[in-house]
Enzyme design. Sequence first.
Site, PDB file in Angstrom:
ATOM      1  N   GLU A 237      32.612  37.156  54.507  1.00 22.89           N
ATOM      2  CA  GLU A 237      33.181  36.085  55.326  1.00 22.89           C
ATOM      3  C   GLU A 237      32.157  35.381  56.217  1.00 22.89           C
ATOM      4  O   GLU A 237      32.244  34.175  56.412  1.00 22.89           O
ATOM      5  CB  GLU A 237      34.323  36.633  56.187  1.00 22.89           C
ATOM      6  CG  GLU A 237      35.503  37.085  55.348  1.00 22.89           C
ATOM      7  CD  GLU A 237      36.699  37.505  56.191  1.00 22.89           C
ATOM      8  OE1 GLU A 237      37.145  36.726  57.039  1.00 22.89           O
ATOM      9  OE2 GLU A 237      37.177  38.637  56.006  1.00 22.89           O
ATOM     10  N   HIS A 253      30.176  59.649  40.952  1.00 22.37           N
ATOM     11  CA  HIS A 253      30.973  60.008  39.779  1.00 22.37           C
ATOM     12  C   HIS A 253      31.342  58.799  38.925  1.00 22.37           C
ATOM     13  O   HIS A 253      32.153  58.919  38.018  1.00 22.37           O
ATOM     14  CB  HIS A 253      32.241  60.756  40.219  1.00 22.37           C
ATOM     15  CG  HIS A 253      31.916  62.036  40.933  1.00 22.37           C
ATOM     16  ND1 HIS A 253      31.709  63.228  40.271  1.00 22.37           N
ATOM     17  CD2 HIS A 253      31.700  62.288  42.242  1.00 22.37           C
ATOM     18  CE1 HIS A 253      31.414  64.171  41.155  1.00 22.37           C
ATOM     19  NE2 HIS A 253      31.396  63.618  42.356  1.00 22.37           N
ATOM     20  N   LYS A 347      45.793  30.535  51.769  1.00 22.18           N
ATOM     21  CA  LYS A 347      46.986  30.732  52.612  1.00 22.18           C
ATOM     22  C   LYS A 347      47.885  29.498  52.543  1.00 22.18           C
ATOM     23  O   LYS A 347      49.106  29.623  52.453  1.00 22.18           O
ATOM     24  CB  LYS A 347      46.581  31.018  54.063  1.00 22.18           C
ATOM     25  CG  LYS A 347      46.077  32.443  54.261  1.00 22.18           C
ATOM     26  CD  LYS A 347      45.837  32.774  55.718  1.00 22.18           C
ATOM     27  CE  LYS A 347      45.380  34.207  55.867  1.00 22.18           C
ATOM     28  NZ  LYS A 347      45.037  34.606  57.213  1.00 22.18           N
TER      29      LYS A 347
END
Length: 367
Positions: A237, A253, A347
Amino acid sequence: MSKQILDDPEKIEAIDKSKMLSFCVNAARLYGEGASLAAKIQVSYPTPDNIIIAGMGGSGIGGDLLKDWARNKLEVPIEVNREYALPQYAGKKTLVLITSYSGDTEESLGAFLDALKRKCMIFCVSSGGALLEHAERLRVPFLRVPGGMPPRAALPYLFIPLLLGLEKMGLVSGASEELSESLKLLGKISKDNAPEKPATENFSKTLASNVGKTAPVVYGFGIYRAVAMRYKQQFNENSKIPAKWEVFSELNHNEIVGWENAGELGKSFSAVFIRDEEEPVEIRTRIEITKELVGKLGLRSYEVQGQGKSVLAKMLSTICIGDFTSVYLAILRGVDPTPVKTINYLKDARKRNGVREKILEELAKLH
Ligand code: PA5
């Protein structure tokens, strides 16, 4: 990347137009203000069976930090919810902390609605928006924090009240003492990494310039799990670059295999290891082997050391360095750290599909 620009106040001012850097410089004051805000919290809920923190992005990270900090202190399970609805187990004995800086985030409003329907014990932290409007009408306890900041810069106002709120409820102890240590340390870190400190003596300026044009991959562990997540979010951001985060020992892993055939691609990334003088020996050896491996596979590696004695001081000290670094990197890249136009675009686009309206309508029916 040349660090010179970071020592030029005029250039910094020209790029950091909305003064994101000032939030880093004032970290100690802002976290202290977070504590003053928390002093206003009044809740009389019984001890919950479990705790859910519902929040997104810059507002959700406070929940993850709380979860890491409380891991060895809290007797009840704690989870961060980033969905529109709460998990099935949520009920009357669940404490739901809704954090949304704007108070208008769709997912957070959805979680609030769900928590109301399930008759959970709810507490909201926000600067306003539809969340506080409905909380006020429905007599749901809330804390109103000052508005007008980018949500990620408001972390001290969102995280510290959660932390001290749990302490007030008697669910955890030691938070206030740890915060006192953290504030002193943050004051020092802010000075050491301030724009006035030349790049040659400034850790964050140096780290930003080392990361340069690469995409940072941040590796945390234990109490630095959410810290690594925060680095990634701040690089995204503030610096406007792709970034990722992983944790030990899980990354040994799977992640580690991903670099095996990366070839030239590996040179486009840098690994940032969050470290600690007191890191457990099993993690220390894993970090050392991993550093060696990724180095051989073409990634450049850097380290950030946690400082302080308490868990909170260690977490906040590394966060402060990461926040500074992400802003300096934005400046080096010539991008204003504050605007998040793609988040805002999304948004707005979401608003047109009616989901938010439906949540608001349902909330209004509960009055
Ligand atoms: O940093 C940001 O701007 C975002 O990550 C927001 O925090 C996120 O979109 C959620 O918004 P809010 O914090 O207002 O609930």
